[in-house]
Design a protein around this motif. Structure first.
Motif, PDB file in Angstrom:
ATOM      1  N   ARG A  89       0.735  -1.254   0.072  1.00 53.60           N
ATOM      2  CA  ARG A  89       0.047   0.087   0.005  1.00 53.60           C
ATOM      3  C   ARG A  89       1.022   1.221   0.205  1.00 53.60           C
ATOM      4  N   ASN A  92       2.356   1.736  -3.307  1.00 52.98           N
ATOM      5  CA  ASN A  92       1.491   1.881  -4.087  1.00 52.98           C
ATOM      6  C   ASN A  92       1.072   3.585  -4.357  1.00 52.98           C
ATOM      7  N   GLU A  93       0.980   4.022  -2.872  1.00 54.26           N
ATOM      8  CA  GLU A  93       0.963   5.365  -2.705  1.00 54.26           C
ATOM      9  C   GLU A  93       2.156   6.233  -2.972  1.00 54.26           C
ATOM     10  N   GLN A  96       1.630   6.388  -7.058  1.00 50.93           N
ATOM     11  CA  GLN A  96       0.853   7.323  -7.400  1.00 50.93           C
ATOM     12  C   GLN A  96       1.110   8.753  -7.427  1.00 50.93           C
TER      13      GLN A  96
END
Length: 144
Positions: A89, A92-93, A96
């Motif tokens: 996670r 992924n952040e 992004q």
């Protein structure tokens, strides 16, 4: 009136008896979980165990899982997978945010190129690709 001091989540401040009381587990169970590698409490200079708030939460999670009938190896695997999910996670952040920055940069460059193109005569600066016989790629650039 000042607010009471709240230690950071990783500060090892609770002695084993307090940790046992906060989790509802016996101190021997906490020691056993440490031997199994499920928990790593801090140590004082004299060797006494000190548990952090994060340790307490982890012990509560272990107690919930074992109370639901999951064996220790299952608990170990679940916790390892949860750590992996948390890491994914976070990554992924990061990706992004990087993608958003790249999109913003491309939009800015496209806008600048659009304004420059409207002010200057049109020229094609894209490379021309030719494939040679030896399976290599040759890039030819037109003169600027």
């Amino acid at each position: 009136m000042s607010s009471p001091f709240v230690p950071p989540p990783d500060a090892a401040v609770y002695v084993i008896s307090v940790a046992a009381e906060l989790t509802g587990l016996h101190p021997q169970t906490l020691r056993a979980y440490e031997r199994m590698g499920l928990i790593q409490p801090g140590r004082t200079g004299g060797g006494g165990r000190r548990y952090s708030h994060r340790d307490i939460e982890r012990l509560r999670q272990i107690a919930d899982l074992t109370g639901a009938g999951i064996g220790i190896e299952g608990v170990r695997r679940i916790m390892a997978l949860e750590l992996q999910v948390d890491a994914l996670r976070a990554r992924n952040e990061e990706l992004q945010a990087e993608l958003e920055a790249l999109r913003h940069g491309l939009a800015t460059r496209a806008a600048a190129a659009q304004s420059a193109q409207s002010a200057a005569p049109a020229t094609n600066k894209l490379p021309v690709l030719h494939q040679a016989v030896g399976q290599s790629v040759v890039v030819w650039r037109r003169g600027t």
